[in-house]
Scaffold this active site. Sequence first.
Site, PDB file in Angstrom:
ATOM      1  N   LEU A  36       5.516  12.481  12.166  1.00 33.64           N
ATOM      2  CA  LEU A  36       4.823  13.539  11.428  1.00 33.64           C
ATOM      3  C   LEU A  36       3.315  13.417  11.532  1.00 33.64           C
ATOM      4  CD1 LEU A  36       6.992  13.407   8.177  1.00 33.64           C
ATOM      5  CD2 LEU A  36       7.178  15.029  10.072  1.00 33.64           C
ATOM      6  N   GLY A  37       2.834  12.238  11.803  1.00 38.57           N
ATOM      7  CA  GLY A  37       1.394  12.015  11.893  1.00 38.57           C
ATOM      8  C   GLY A  37       1.080  10.547  11.755  1.00 38.57           C
ATOM      9  N   GLU A  38      -0.210  10.248  11.759  1.00 41.59           N
ATOM     10  CA  GLU A  38      -0.638   8.855  11.624  1.00 41.59           C
ATOM     11  C   GLU A  38      -1.970   8.789  10.905  1.00 41.59           C
ATOM     12  OE1 GLU A  38      -0.896   4.721  14.181  1.00 41.59           O
ATOM     13  OE2 GLU A  38      -0.248   6.587  15.130  1.00 41.59           O
ATOM     14  N   GLY A  39      -2.024   7.940   9.904  1.00 45.48           N
ATOM     15  CA  GLY A  39      -3.255   7.734   9.153  1.00 45.48           C
ATOM     16  C   GLY A  39      -3.829   6.369   9.435  1.00 45.48           C
ATOM     17  N   PHE A  41      -3.371   3.621   7.994  1.00 44.52           N
ATOM     18  CA  PHE A  41      -2.543   2.463   7.695  1.00 44.52           C
ATOM     19  C   PHE A  41      -1.192   2.491   8.383  1.00 44.52           C
ATOM     20  CE2 PHE A  41      -5.563   2.947   4.276  1.00 44.52           C
ATOM     21  CZ  PHE A  41      -6.087   1.664   4.166  1.00 44.52           C
ATOM     22  N   GLY A  42      -1.020   3.419   9.308  1.00 52.64           N
ATOM     23  CA  GLY A  42       0.214   3.441  10.067  1.00 52.64           C
ATOM     24  C   GLY A  42       0.823   4.830  10.173  1.00 52.64           C
ATOM     25  N   VAL A  44       3.825   7.925  10.187  1.00 54.52           N
ATOM     26  CA  VAL A  44       4.856   8.435   9.280  1.00 54.52           C
ATOM     27  C   VAL A  44       5.864   9.237  10.092  1.00 54.52           C
ATOM     28  CG1 VAL A  44       5.336   9.888   7.271  1.00 54.52           C
ATOM     29  CG2 VAL A  44       3.256   8.540   7.359  1.00 54.52           C
ATOM     30  N   ASP A 154      -8.242  10.133  -5.356  1.00 54.61           N
ATOM     31  CA  ASP A 154      -8.454  10.954  -4.164  1.00 54.61           C
ATOM     32  C   ASP A 154      -7.716  12.287  -4.290  1.00 54.61           C
ATOM     33  OD1 ASP A 154      -9.552  11.575  -1.718  1.00 54.61           O
ATOM     34  OD2 ASP A 154      -8.094  10.432  -0.538  1.00 54.61           O
TER      35      ASP A 154
END
Length: 369
Positions: A36-39, A41-42, A44, A154
Amino acid sequence: MVFYDGCSIFVLFIPYTFSYAELKAGTDDFSPINKLGEGGFGPVYKGMLSDARAVAVKQLSVASHQGKSQFVAEIATISAVQHRNLVKLYGCCIEGDKRLLVYEYLENNSLDQALFGNKTLFLDWSTRFEICLGVARGLTYLHEESRVRIVHRDVKASNILLDSDLVPKISDFGLAKLYDDKKTHISTRVAGTIGYLAPEYAMRGHLTEKADVFGFGVVALEIVSGRSNSDSSLEDDKVYLLEWAWQLHEDNRGLELVDPSLSTCNESEAKRVIDVALLCTQTSPNLRPPMSRVVAMLSGDIEVTPVTTKPGYLTDWKFSDSTTFLSADASTSNTDQSTQFSSSAGTTQLSDPNYTPVNVSASMLGEGR
């Protein structure tokens, strides 16, 4: 697990733990197709559990995870916080050096996608108003009703997800700080997103629930206007949403803020949302209402407190876009705040370089994120 909240002792049960094998199978071995994506911290992944539940699996990078006891304690706290307007954490996986979080999967992506992204959804006025109310209720629960008081830190449109019925759910309180009722929290670990940060938190690291109230005010204006808090493609006086909203308010033209794509709009509700948003974004935290009062004002149960003073951060600060804030000189000009800018899931965040809390970006918990 025994937890002390300053007044009483209560027990948090160990969160449900999934096996790594189950999550690996449910995501087709963490297939790129399911990513689904990546931020920061890793990555998803969308997954399917053996009981046919769709989930969002956050695979924390080895470099970012906490110690096992800290990790379990945080997950136990988050698991205990449940509300209709909060994303549900199903559990986690802790095997060897593997750390994964398993959340409910939200079908309709994040609020920022719906408002000013690819716009595959159209949010009419009544839906927007209910979303605004839902977010306010979720924050009220975190601040005032949950057994453990939580400051989100946030609050932004990408951290609000929409389920199949367009009910809003606040995500990403893995970054939240537990708030001690009897202490003022001063933090040098500023972690938030530019445009939503309350002045006292951005400048001094002063964190209370009123920082969330400020973020909610910005989100409310985005919901009304259908645009992001900063858009350099617009005319100069409209680039910054807060500045434009205040200009319209002072000229008694507040309803011009309403998204022109809306064919109909309840003007009294829209005015109420705008007035509440301006109240929530006052410079002084003391002038911002608690979220329970925000809910009451939005619902029409009480009158909206009038705002008479334009925030100082709009009247006293002059910005020049000719010099980047991220220049080498600017980046070393403030040594009091040990902060740096980093990119996570396409958004700019302020964070302490040594601070790596569990961070599940809401922009990663739905299709197309």
